[in-house]
Enzyme design. Structure first.
Site, PDB file in Angstrom:
ATOM      1  N   ASP A 232       0.850  -1.193   0.000  1.00 45.58           N
ATOM      2  CA  ASP A 232       0.000   0.000   0.000  1.00 45.58           C
ATOM      3  C   ASP A 232       0.888   1.246   0.000  1.00 45.58           C
ATOM      4  O   ASP A 232       0.809   2.108   0.886  1.00 45.58           O
ATOM      5  CB  ASP A 232      -0.965  -0.008   1.203  1.00 45.58           C
ATOM      6  CG  ASP A 232      -0.293  -0.351   2.519  1.00 45.58           C
ATOM      7  OD1 ASP A 232       0.804  -0.944   2.489  1.00 45.58           O
ATOM      8  OD2 ASP A 232      -0.850  -0.010   3.581  1.00 45.58           O
ATOM      9  N   GLU A 322       6.629  -6.846  12.584  1.00 48.28           N
ATOM     10  CA  GLU A 322       7.486  -5.659  12.752  1.00 48.28           C
ATOM     11  C   GLU A 322       8.200  -5.700  14.116  1.00 48.28           C
ATOM     12  O   GLU A 322       9.367  -5.292  14.229  1.00 48.28           O
ATOM     13  CB  GLU A 322       6.640  -4.387  12.627  1.00 48.28           C
ATOM     14  CG  GLU A 322       7.455  -3.104  12.696  1.00 48.28           C
ATOM     15  CD  GLU A 322       6.613  -1.865  12.415  1.00 48.28           C
ATOM     16  OE1 GLU A 322       6.563  -1.435  11.256  1.00 48.28           O
ATOM     17  OE2 GLU A 322       5.990  -1.337  13.368  1.00 48.28           O
TER      18      GLU A 322
HETATM   19  C1  UD2 Z   1       2.598  -1.721   9.480  1.00 48.02           C
HETATM   20  C2  UD2 Z   1       3.890  -1.980   8.743  1.00 48.02           C
HETATM   21  C3  UD2 Z   1       3.798  -3.348   8.070  1.00 48.02           C
HETATM   22  C4  UD2 Z   1       3.558  -4.418   9.092  1.00 48.02           C
HETATM   23  C5  UD2 Z   1       2.300  -4.079   9.878  1.00 48.02           C
HETATM   24  C6  UD2 Z   1       2.182  -5.064  11.021  1.00 48.02           C
HETATM   25  C7  UD2 Z   1       4.973  -0.042   7.849  1.00 48.02           C
HETATM   26  C8  UD2 Z   1       4.921   1.003   6.802  1.00 48.02           C
HETATM   27  N1  UD2 Z   1       4.042  -0.959   7.736  1.00 48.02           N
HETATM   28  O1  UD2 Z   1       1.666  -1.573   8.418  1.00 48.02           O
HETATM   29  O2  UD2 Z   1       4.990  -3.653   7.375  1.00 48.02           O
HETATM   30  O3  UD2 Z   1       4.669  -4.523   9.928  1.00 48.02           O
HETATM   31  O4  UD2 Z   1       2.346  -2.752  10.428  1.00 48.02           O
HETATM   32  O5  UD2 Z   1       1.120  -4.741  11.818  1.00 48.02           O
HETATM   33  O6  UD2 Z   1       5.829  -0.081   8.683  1.00 48.02           O
HETATM   34  N2  UD2 Z   1      -1.407  -7.362   3.491  1.00 48.02           N
HETATM   35  C9  UD2 Z   1      -2.177  -7.927   2.470  1.00 48.02           C
HETATM   36  N3  UD2 Z   1      -3.475  -8.186   2.687  1.00 48.02           N
HETATM   37  C10 UD2 Z   1      -4.086  -7.926   3.864  1.00 48.02           C
HETATM   38  C11 UD2 Z   1      -3.342  -7.336   4.887  1.00 48.02           C
HETATM   39  C12 UD2 Z   1      -1.996  -7.066   4.684  1.00 48.02           C
HETATM   40  O7  UD2 Z   1      -1.658  -8.176   1.392  1.00 48.02           O
HETATM   41  O8  UD2 Z   1      -5.302  -8.192   3.971  1.00 48.02           O
HETATM   42  C13 UD2 Z   1       0.029  -7.121   3.280  1.00 48.02           C
HETATM   43  C14 UD2 Z   1       0.247  -5.914   2.380  1.00 48.02           C
HETATM   44  O9  UD2 Z   1       1.410  -6.141   1.631  1.00 48.02           O
HETATM   45  C15 UD2 Z   1       0.438  -4.804   3.377  1.00 48.02           C
HETATM   46  C16 UD2 Z   1       1.191  -5.515   4.486  1.00 48.02           C
HETATM   47  O10 UD2 Z   1       0.661  -6.834   4.518  1.00 48.02           O
HETATM   48  O11 UD2 Z   1       1.151  -3.727   2.797  1.00 48.02           O
HETATM   49  C17 UD2 Z   1       1.084  -4.862   5.865  1.00 48.02           C
HETATM   50  O12 UD2 Z   1      -0.247  -4.658   6.213  1.00 48.02           O
HETATM   51  P1  UD2 Z   1      -0.811  -3.183   6.443  1.00 48.02           P
HETATM   52  O13 UD2 Z   1      -0.190  -2.300   5.443  1.00 48.02           O
HETATM   53  O14 UD2 Z   1      -2.267  -3.210   6.503  1.00 48.02           O
HETATM   54  O15 UD2 Z   1      -0.258  -2.867   7.861  1.00 48.02           O
HETATM   55  P2  UD2 Z   1       0.122  -1.408   8.443  1.00 48.02           P
HETATM   56  O16 UD2 Z   1      -0.292  -0.346   7.515  1.00 48.02           O
HETATM   57  O17 UD2 Z   1      -0.332  -1.286   9.857  1.00 48.02           O
END
Ligand code: UD2
Length: 372
Positions: A232, A322
């Site tokens: 994303d 993470e």
């Molecule tokens: C943070 C971290 C992420 C991860 C996560 C753990 C950053 C910028 N991002 O992101 O790396 O450590 O926290 O909680 O540090 N994904 C899918 N489908 C899904 C859900 C997740 O493909 O239904 C993949 C996708 O590549 C996504 C990644 O997992 O970019 C991390 O998920 P997120 O972006 O929703 O998590 P976020 O924004 O809290």
């Protein structure tokens, strides 16, 4: 006596005196020619080894010179010397007394560079990596609804990621038919790897460690380095070979200037991701790390094992994989660290130190996209 017999009676009737004279002359001529030829060659060898000797070390004594002469192997050193061609490298000279950045830390206490705009010259780096014909693998997960991020991600990667180098995009997805077609430059490929999904987004996020380590057997045959990122996101400026190193992590945009106590490390000792309050250097983002395939394999395997152990003990680390990544980096220090230029979120504003915003979070509606 027959007139052709002469005094050499033994060759009676076969070689006459005149013929013997002619054969003798020819033999003599051949010997003379051979002597001249050998002398010429010896002289040439002597001359050429003398050239190499002079070029290599003109302070040696005569004994050494003879040794060099004896060791010389019929190679024309002078010709070799004339063939050595090195490209010219013209660029601004580094200034020891004028550091390129004085507003930020550019080196960790364990001598790992921290990559900021202004600290490196991409022309020098590109030349070094091109000579090694390096191929870089970019792993990205697009599970369930997250496939919607792929188009922008890939289109912007084609504009800014490892420009001029060979790239394999490894797209892990449960929806291969929804992977968009994007026009790729020469030397760049998309590889779709079909994987299962999980009901919880936390599980999807954590399982990336398991999947990357499982696929390392394949990666090691195809690429030299792996770069592992969130989907994303969009590239907004150059992300090139300056990031490559044995093992690298990225400063989290929310914590790059924070004190240890405010890092959101896992603080419960029951978790394998636990980091005591008096340890740790930086808080790294889960969304951008990498290194050689071997180092990424070791990291992802160790983190996956720790995640599985937590699962067996009924605990999940506060920031999933993470948290485990951060624990790993406390004890296995990265050899290079990327500044928040490499993972920024515009919601954090635009601090003065940030000269570039290379890889930006795409705004998403968590409720609409997660677990869908
Ligand atoms: C943070 C971290 C992420 C991860 C996560 C753990 C950053 C910028 N991002 O992101 O790396 O450590 O926290 O909680 O540090 N994904 C899918 N489908 C899904 C859900 C997740 O493909 O239904 C993949 C996708 O590549 C996504 C990644 O997992 O970019 C991390 O998920 P997120 O972006 O929703 O998590 P976020 O924004 O809290």
């Amino acid at each position: 006596m027959h007139k052709d017999q002469g005094k050499t009676g033994g060759v009676k009737g076969y070689l006459t005196k005149r013929r013997l004279y002619v054969v003798g002359c020819i033999t003599l001529l051949c010997f003379s020619f051979g002597f001249v030829w050998n002398t010429y060659n010896d002289t040439w060898e002597f001359t050429s080894s003398k050239v190499s000797y002079i070029m290599s070390n003109n302070t040696q004594d005569l004994d050494d010179f003879h040794k060099v002469n004896l060791l010389s192997n019929h190679t024309c050193f002078l010709e070799d010397l004339l063939q050595v061609k090195l490209p010219r490298m013209i660029y601004t000279k580094p200034q020891i007394l004028k550091p390129s950045r004085s507003d930020v830390l550019t080196m960790t206490p364990w001598f790992a560079p921290i990559v900021w705009e202004g600290t490196y010259n991409s022309e020098i780096l590109n030349e070094q990596f091109r000579r090694r014909n390096v191929t870089v693998g970019l792993t990205v997960f697009a599970i369930k609804k997250y496939v919607v991020f792929l188009k922008k991600f890939l289109e912007t990667a084609e504009m800014y990621f490892m420009v001029g180098h060979r790239v394999n995009y490894y797209i892990f997805t449960d929806r291969p038919e929804e992977v968009p077609e994007v026009v790729l430059k020469e030397g760049r490929n998309v590889v779709v790897l079909q994987v299962q999904n999980y009901p919880r987004w936390q599980e999807i996020s954590m399982r990336r460690m398991e999947l990357i380590s499982n696929f390392s057997q394949r990666f090691i045959n195809e690429v030299s380095y792996l770069v592992c990122v969130d989907v994303d996101m969009r590239f907004n400026d150059q992300v090139g070979v300056e990031i490559l190193s044995n093992l690298f992590g990225t400063l989290h945009p929310g914590f790059y200037a924070a004190e240890r106590q405010s890092f959101t490390y896992e603080r419960r000792p029951a978790s394998q991701a636990y980091v005591p309050s008096d340890e740790g250097d930086f808080y790294y983002a889960g969304g951008f790390f990498g290194g050689t395939v071997m180092e990424v394999y070791k990291l992802t395997k160790k983190c996956h094992e720790a995640i599985m152990m937590d699962k067996a003990n009924g605990i999940e680390a506060i920031w999933q994989e993470e948290s485990h990544l951060n624990k790993y980096f406390v004890y296995y220090k990265p050899t290079k660290i990327l500044s928040p230029e490499y993972l920024w979120d515009d919601d954090m504003g635009r601090p003065e130190i940030l000269k570039k915003r290379r890889f930006l979070a795409v705004r998403k509606n968590h409720a609409a996209i997660r677990n869908k």
